[in-house]
Design an enzyme around this catalytic site. Structure first.
Site, PDB file in Angstrom:
ATOM      1  N   CYS A 126       6.125  -5.051  10.033  1.00 16.37           N
ATOM      2  CA  CYS A 126       5.027  -5.990   9.926  1.00 16.37           C
ATOM      3  C   CYS A 126       5.291  -7.241  10.678  1.00 16.37           C
ATOM      4  O   CYS A 126       6.204  -7.880  10.773  1.00 16.37           O
ATOM      5  CB  CYS A 126       4.529  -6.140   8.661  1.00 16.37           C
ATOM      6  SG  CYS A 126       3.340  -7.318   8.419  1.00 16.37           S
ATOM      7  N   LYS A 171       9.747 -10.624  -8.974  1.00 17.11           N
ATOM      8  CA  LYS A 171       8.811 -11.637  -8.017  1.00 17.11           C
ATOM      9  C   LYS A 171       7.350 -11.219  -7.877  1.00 17.11           C
ATOM     10  O   LYS A 171       7.247 -10.177  -8.235  1.00 17.11           O
ATOM     11  CB  LYS A 171       9.796 -11.446  -6.558  1.00 17.11           C
ATOM     12  CG  LYS A 171       9.115 -12.314  -5.629  1.00 17.11           C
ATOM     13  CD  LYS A 171       9.774 -12.167  -4.128  1.00 17.11           C
ATOM     14  CE  LYS A 171       9.313 -12.919  -3.019  1.00 17.11           C
ATOM     15  NZ  LYS A 171      10.006 -12.609  -1.731  1.00 17.11           N
TER      16      LYS A 171
HETATM   17  N1  EPU Z   1       7.755  -7.961  -1.913  1.00 21.25           N
HETATM   18  C1  EPU Z   1       9.031  -7.133  -2.142  1.00 21.25           C
HETATM   19  N2  EPU Z   1       8.844  -5.710  -2.490  1.00 21.25           N
HETATM   20  C2  EPU Z   1       7.843  -5.190  -2.520  1.00 21.25           C
HETATM   21  C3  EPU Z   1       6.488  -5.879  -2.591  1.00 21.25           C
HETATM   22  C4  EPU Z   1       6.513  -7.257  -2.249  1.00 21.25           C
HETATM   23  O1  EPU Z   1      10.119  -7.724  -2.112  1.00 21.25           O
HETATM   24  O2  EPU Z   1       7.849  -3.684  -2.976  1.00 21.25           O
HETATM   25  C5  EPU Z   1       7.625  -9.284  -1.580  1.00 21.25           C
HETATM   26  C6  EPU Z   1       7.294  -9.414  -0.005  1.00 21.25           C
HETATM   27  O3  EPU Z   1       7.986  -9.106   0.823  1.00 21.25           O
HETATM   28  C7  EPU Z   1       6.864 -11.017  -0.130  1.00 21.25           C
HETATM   29  C8  EPU Z   1       6.367 -11.034  -1.418  1.00 21.25           C
HETATM   30  O4  EPU Z   1       7.129 -10.035  -2.406  1.00 21.25           O
HETATM   31  O5  EPU Z   1       7.821 -11.707   0.216  1.00 21.25           O
HETATM   32  C9  EPU Z   1       4.947 -11.097  -1.960  1.00 21.25           C
HETATM   33  O6  EPU Z   1       4.443  -9.858  -1.178  1.00 21.25           O
HETATM   34  P1  EPU Z   1       2.990  -9.168  -1.744  1.00 21.25           P
HETATM   35  O7  EPU Z   1       3.390  -7.894  -2.261  1.00 21.25           O
HETATM   36  O8  EPU Z   1       2.303 -10.285  -2.692  1.00 21.25           O
HETATM   37  O9  EPU Z   1       2.097  -9.276  -0.519  1.00 21.25           O
HETATM   38  P2  EPU Z   1       1.191  -7.880  -0.625  1.00 21.25           P
HETATM   39  O10 EPU Z   1       0.604  -7.132  -1.451  1.00 21.25           O
HETATM   40  O11 EPU Z   1       1.693  -6.937   0.799  1.00 21.25           O
HETATM   41  C10 EPU Z   1      -0.948  -9.269  -0.156  1.00 21.25           C
HETATM   42  C11 EPU Z   1      -2.183  -9.631   0.816  1.00 21.25           C
HETATM   43  C12 EPU Z   1      -1.738 -10.197   1.937  1.00 21.25           C
HETATM   44  C13 EPU Z   1      -1.357 -11.567   1.304  1.00 21.25           C
HETATM   45  C14 EPU Z   1      -0.235 -11.503   0.076  1.00 21.25           C
HETATM   46  C15 EPU Z   1       0.531 -12.607  -0.448  1.00 21.25           C
HETATM   47  C16 EPU Z   1      -3.620  -7.684   0.635  1.00 21.25           C
HETATM   48  C17 EPU Z   1      -4.134  -6.272   1.418  1.00 21.25           C
HETATM   49  N3  EPU Z   1      -2.375  -8.231   1.339  1.00 21.25           N
HETATM   50  O12 EPU Z   1       0.040  -8.554   0.458  1.00 21.25           O
HETATM   51  O13 EPU Z   1      -2.555 -10.553   2.667  1.00 21.25           O
HETATM   52  O14 EPU Z   1      -0.458 -12.222   2.384  1.00 21.25           O
HETATM   53  O15 EPU Z   1      -0.534 -10.430  -0.827  1.00 21.25           O
HETATM   54  O16 EPU Z   1      -0.493 -13.177  -1.152  1.00 21.25           O
HETATM   55  O17 EPU Z   1      -3.891  -7.919  -0.303  1.00 21.25           O
HETATM   56  C18 EPU Z   1      -3.851 -10.983   4.583  1.00 21.25           C
HETATM   57  O18 EPU Z   1      -4.822 -10.408   3.979  1.00 21.25           O
HETATM   58  O19 EPU Z   1      -3.592 -11.203   5.788  1.00 21.25           O
HETATM   59  C19 EPU Z   1      -2.237 -10.511   4.100  1.00 21.25           C
HETATM   60  C20 EPU Z   1      -1.356 -10.315   4.851  1.00 21.25           C
END
Ligand code: EPU
Length: 421
Positions: A126, A171
């Site tokens: 990504c 986290k």
């Molecule tokens: N993380 C881990 N392990 C996991 C999942 C996450 O280490 O299994 C870490 C990530 O690497 C990151 C942190 O936890 O450092 C937070 O990530 P998160 O899981 O919250 O991100 P996400 O669910 O993949 C969603 C949004 C993103 C937004 C992030 C943070 C959706 C579809 N995507 O992503 O949105 O930036 O939360 O708020 O809901 C966007 O819409 O442009 C976008 C990137």
């Protein structure tokens, strides 16, 4: 690749209707896998990611009807989807689809809970960071799933169904909290999710699951309790407005000056970002119609920000805020704590004349008097957003998903879309 030609240097004025939230619409569409009955979603935004998820869910056997436009509807008015996952015909989500949009990995929990098995490709790389899925796998294991990773796929099995459990995240993760909520809704007994994400989209999905017959307490706080059900029913739900789209336009007005009504926007969804914007000298008022944002000719005051999980300043507005700060009267420091590689836009802003240096997870932005137009590349998901229907010719999966063909916007001789601001 799409190209947009922008003639800048003017104040923005007018009204912009705010769409339904992408990051709620995607998990809400995935929630349709949890029930044999019809899930009706209103205010679904018209975005490429939504079209792609339509196609992916279609592969699993979900029938999706998109209600036609009503007379008087705006070009970008939200859509109404009727999703019916009565017959799930395939529990595999292949690499060529999951790699195009990470959130499609989230189908794994609902498929496992409903069908007892799922095979979903790992999402791959990504542009904004490593973005692992280990917390997602921990959720499935905690709820009783057997997980194997083979040839780039996660193969999950739960022959005797899933059972409720305590899930505690090391986290805060938005996606893993969605995964836990969706999957636990069909797991026997109670699940407790600790250190849950508190984003408004989590609450929106929980509200929809409650309408589908789930019992959920605490969504929007860091501890969520879910009482799993054997079956969920259909429901009707309207997607909440997109706070990131709201913040993006608000920052554009802060940057150019002008007076814009963001119709349908809600200030309670982005308090930290709006407070930060007010600090830059931007006027923001909540009205019955939406959020009114204006700034007169005075200089932009520099403000420091650190991105944080909700209710903090969102990472999804970091690139836009950096663009604004690049015109501020002084220096600001922008710290990114969510994703380790979300500074790809720095070099692009530099091409426009911005003065930004990086020190680890902090960008130091020295405001300049003027920026100048230049060709730039959109790298981050939020430094660029694909609004409206993509060109169908270059997106065959959308054509297959029944996306409607629309005339392209006006192009100049070089093939750039013409948008005047
Ligand atoms: N993380 C881990 N392990 C996991 C999942 C996450 O280490 O299994 C870490 C990530 O690497 C990151 C942190 O936890 O450092 C937070 O990530 P998160 O899981 O919250 O991100 P996400 O669910 O993949 C969603 C949004 C993103 C937004 C992030 C943070 C959706 C579809 N995507 O992503 O949105 O930036 O939360 O708020 O809901 C966007 O819409 O442009 C976008 C990137």
């Amino acid at each position: 690749m799409d190209r947009i030609r922008i003639h800048g240097g003017r104040a923005l004025n007018g009204t912009i209707p705010i769409s339904g939230a992408k990051n709620a619409a995607l998990p809400l569409m995935i929630a349709s896998l949890l029930t044999e009955e019809k899930l009706i979603l209103e205010n679904v935004p018209r975005l490429a990611d939504v079209g792609l998820l339509q196609y992916i869910l279609g592969n699993h056997g979900v029938d999706i009807t998109v209600a036609g436009k009503r007379a008087g509807d705006e070009e970008n008015a939200g859509q109404t989807f009727e999703l019916s996952a009565k017959n799930i015909v395939d529990t595999t989500a292949p690499y060529h689809l999951v790699s195009k949009m990470r959130a499609s990995f989230w189908v794994i929990g609902p498929l496992l809970a409903r069908m007892g098995e799922a095979k979903v490709s790992l999402p791959g790389g990504c542009a904004i960071g490593t973005r692992p899925v280990d917390f997602h796998l921990d959720v499935l294991r905690a709820l009783g799933g057997e997980i194997e990773i083979s040839e780039g796929y996660v193969i999950a099995k739960a022959k005797n169904g899933l059972r409720g459990a305590k899930i505690s995240f090391p986290k805060v993760s938005v996606g893993a909290t969605h995964a836990a909520l969706l999957t636990a809704s069909l797991a026997k007994g109670e699940s407790v999710i600790e250190n849950a994400a508190r984003e408004p989209e989590i609450k929106d999905v929980a509200d929809c699951l409650i309408a589908m017959g789930s019992t959920i307490e605490g969504a929007g706080t860091s501890t969520i309790r879910v009482q799993g059900r054997d079956k969920l029913n259909g429901a009707r739900h309207s997607v909440l407005p997109d706070r990131i789209e709201t913040g993006t336009y608000a920052m554009a007005v802060a940057m150019t000056g002008g007076d814009v009504m963001l119709a349908g926007a809600r200030d309670d969804l982005l308090v930290a970002a709006l407070d930060t914007l007010r600090g830059t000298g931007t006027k923001i008022t909540m009205t019955n119609e939406g959020l009114r944002v204006s700034r007169n000719g005075s200089g932009i005051v520099p403000v420091d920000v650190t991105t944080e999980p909700f209710p903090g300043f969102p990472t999804d507005l970091q690139a836009q805020f950096m663009a604004l700060m690049s015109r501020a009267k002084g220096t600001s420091r922008i710290r990114e704590t969510i994703f380790e590689n979300r500074f790809m836009h720095v070099q692009e802003l530099a091409r426009l004349g911005a003065n930004i240096s990086l020190d680890g997870e902090t960008a130091i932005v020295q405001g300049v008097e003027k920026l100048k137009g230049a060709p730039v590349m959109a790298t981050d998901l939020r430094a660029w957003r694909n609004h409206g229907p993509p060109r169908l010719s270059s997106r065959p999966w959308l054509r297959a998903a029944g996306a409607e063909a629309r005339p392209l916007r006006r192009l100049d001789r070089a093939g750039n879309r013409l948008i005047r601001v």
